[in-house]
Design a protein around this motif. Structure first.
Motif, short mmCIF file in Angstrom:
data_model
loop_
_atom_site.label_atom_id
_atom_site.label_comp_id
_atom_site.label_asym_id
_atom_site.label_seq_id
_atom_site.Cartn_x
_atom_site.Cartn_y
_atom_site.Cartn_z
N GLN A 1 -12.54 31.46 -18.91
CA GLN A 1 -13.62 30.56 -19.27
C GLN A 1 -13.10 29.17 -19.61
OE1 GLN A 1 -17.04 31.22 -19.14
NE2 GLN A 1 -17.07 29.00 -19.40
N THR B 1 -14.05 21.43 -14.49
CA THR B 1 -15.23 20.58 -14.28
C THR B 1 -15.00 19.14 -14.73
OG1 THR B 1 -16.20 21.09 -16.44
CG2 THR B 1 -16.73 22.57 -14.61
N SER C 1 -12.20 27.45 -16.38
CA SER C 1 -13.43 27.10 -15.67
C SER C 1 -14.04 25.81 -16.24
CB SER C 1 -14.44 28.24 -15.76
OG SER C 1 -15.64 27.93 -15.11
N ASN C 2 -14.04 25.67 -17.54
CA ASN C 2 -14.56 24.46 -18.18
C ASN C 2 -13.68 23.25 -17.88
OD1 ASN C 2 -16.65 25.93 -19.32
ND2 ASN C 2 -15.59 26.27 -21.26
N LYS D 1 -10.78 25.01 -28.09
CA LYS D 1 -11.58 26.13 -27.61
C LYS D 1 -11.06 27.49 -28.09
CE LYS D 1 -14.54 23.79 -25.07
NZ LYS D 1 -15.99 23.79 -25.36
#
Length: 406
Positions: free
Chosen positions: A125, A132, A128-129, A109
């Motif tokens: 970000q 999940t 956050s990914n 990423k």
């Protein structure tokens, strides 16, 4: 009349050249080098930026512009041994784990980003990914090694500041499993249930009576055992690595290197185990009456070595596979009715039983090679196998009887 030459700005003030509408080239010097930077914004903002750059030079906070990417920096950090704030390399097993976490979860990423351009919002970000699809503990592990790498970059002057200090929220480690603790009766049932196994009973009995870590247990040599002093020294531990395979390493911390006092039962068990090894190495059949004190075992002989395969000679210096040992324990423990009880829970059980009996925290911590604060925290969160805390209930009932006279 001859034109007067333009006065040059003082050397330390730098310079600003306008290259277009709201586009400027900033010029300054630091550490004997010339630097330039393209800046987009108003003239006032450009002046503010050049002042900040010059101030950083004056205060020692200047960072030379670099094109190194985050991925390249991570590779450099891993190659250097992943040093943290104490400027020390981590162990090989930990290093391989850090490399895996960063390679799998960070590089895809953010790896192509310039290290000096990495923004806190981009890290937010990423986390956050990850939250999940990964367990909280795993995300926390990613954060810890990622943060350590960026902190090192800041310390080395690769970046002006660590963007981790500006992220919105640190990943939570979640509620970790601190293990299951058995009471004395259940511990006896579990350990004696392994008696039919010639290869599992002795190491498990020693583990239960000492609280050592699995990789310490399987690294014990006969030179560590003193039957007269009734002690067992922890000098090393096994480590399974991709690069070096199975090898020995010193204890993880200074607390890990310790001498453990043994009870009479454990001493007798180890003496009997040593006699078995002496008979094997000398070719003396069981039951034959000989003076075994004359039989010397090699200095590298392990107390719990690997069993030889078919057609192989007994190698007393060959260590058992730690993972295989844990799996064998888990299968047998499940069969005995202790479903979900892991090998490392023996260590927690040992500590819990000692603390429950009033042994001082620092004494227990010294015995198992742990930090007293960590020991207490784990003790408070460790689950008992029984469904209710009967010891507390008994105390409360007795107290109530005294208050109400019942």
């Amino acid at each position: 009349m001859k034109d007067q030459p333009r006065s040059r700005r003082p050397f330390g003030e730098g310079g600003i050249d306008q290259r277009g509408a709201n586009v400027f080239r900033l010029r300054w010097r630091a550490n004997g080098k010339r630097f330039t930077k393209v800046f987009h914004g108003t003239m006032a903002a450009a002046r503010k930026e050049i002042r900040a750059l010059i101030t950083a030079v004056d205060t020692g906070g200047h960072v030379d512009p670099s094109k190194i990417t985050l991925s390249q920096w991570i590779d450099q950090w891993i190659a250097a041994g992943a040093p943290g704030r104490k400027k020390m390399k981590v162990g090989q097993r930990t290093l391989e784990r850090y490399e895996e976490l960063l390679r799998v979860h960070v590089k895809p990423k953010l790896g192509s980003k310039l290290l000096q351009k990495l923004q806190a919002a981009e890290i937010d970000q990423l986390y956050s990914n990850l939250e999940t699809k990964l367990a909280p503990m795993t995300v926390n592990h990613v954060h810890r090694c990622f943060n350590s790498s960026l902190s090192t970059a800041e310390r080395k002057g690769m970046i002006a500041s660590n963007p981790m200090t500006r992220i919105e929220q640190l990943p939570s480690a979640g509620e970790s499993d601190h293990g299951l603790a058995l009471d004395e009766a259940d511990l006896k049932i579990l350990v004696t249930g392994f008696k039919p196994s010639a290869t599992m009973y002795a190491p498990l009995a020693v583990d239960a009576s000492t609280g050592v870590r699995r990789n310490e247990l399987l690294a014990f040599r006969w030179t560590d055992f003193n039957d007269e002093a009734k002690t067992l020294k922890v000098e090393r531990a096994l480590e399974v690595t991709k690069k070096f395979g199975l090898r020995y390493k010193p204890p993880k911390t200074w607390r890990g290197k310790r001498t453990i006092a043994l009870d009479d039962g454990t001493v007798a068990l180890l003496v009997a185990e040593r006699e078995k090894h002496q008979r094997i190495i000398a070719g003396i059949p069981d039951g034959a009456q000989v003076d075994l004190s004359l039989v010397k075992l090699p200095n590298d002989s392990l107390i719990f070595p690997a069993m030889p395969g078919a057609g192989q000679d007994f190698d007393f210096a060959k260590a058992r596979d730690p993972s295989g040992f844990s799996k064998a324990f888990r299968r047998a423990a499940d069969a005995l009715g202790f479903v979900g009880f892991e090998l490392h829970h023996l260590r927690g059980t040992h500590a819990t039983l000692l603390l429950d009996k009033g042994v001082p925290v620092h004494t227990v911590a010294e015995r198992i090679g742990d930090d007293p604060a960590v020991l207490l925290r784990n003790y408070a969160k460790r689950k008992r196998r029984q469904t209710a805390d009967t010891s507390v209930a008994t105390v409360i009932n007795d107290l109530s009887a005294g208050i109400f006279g019942s």
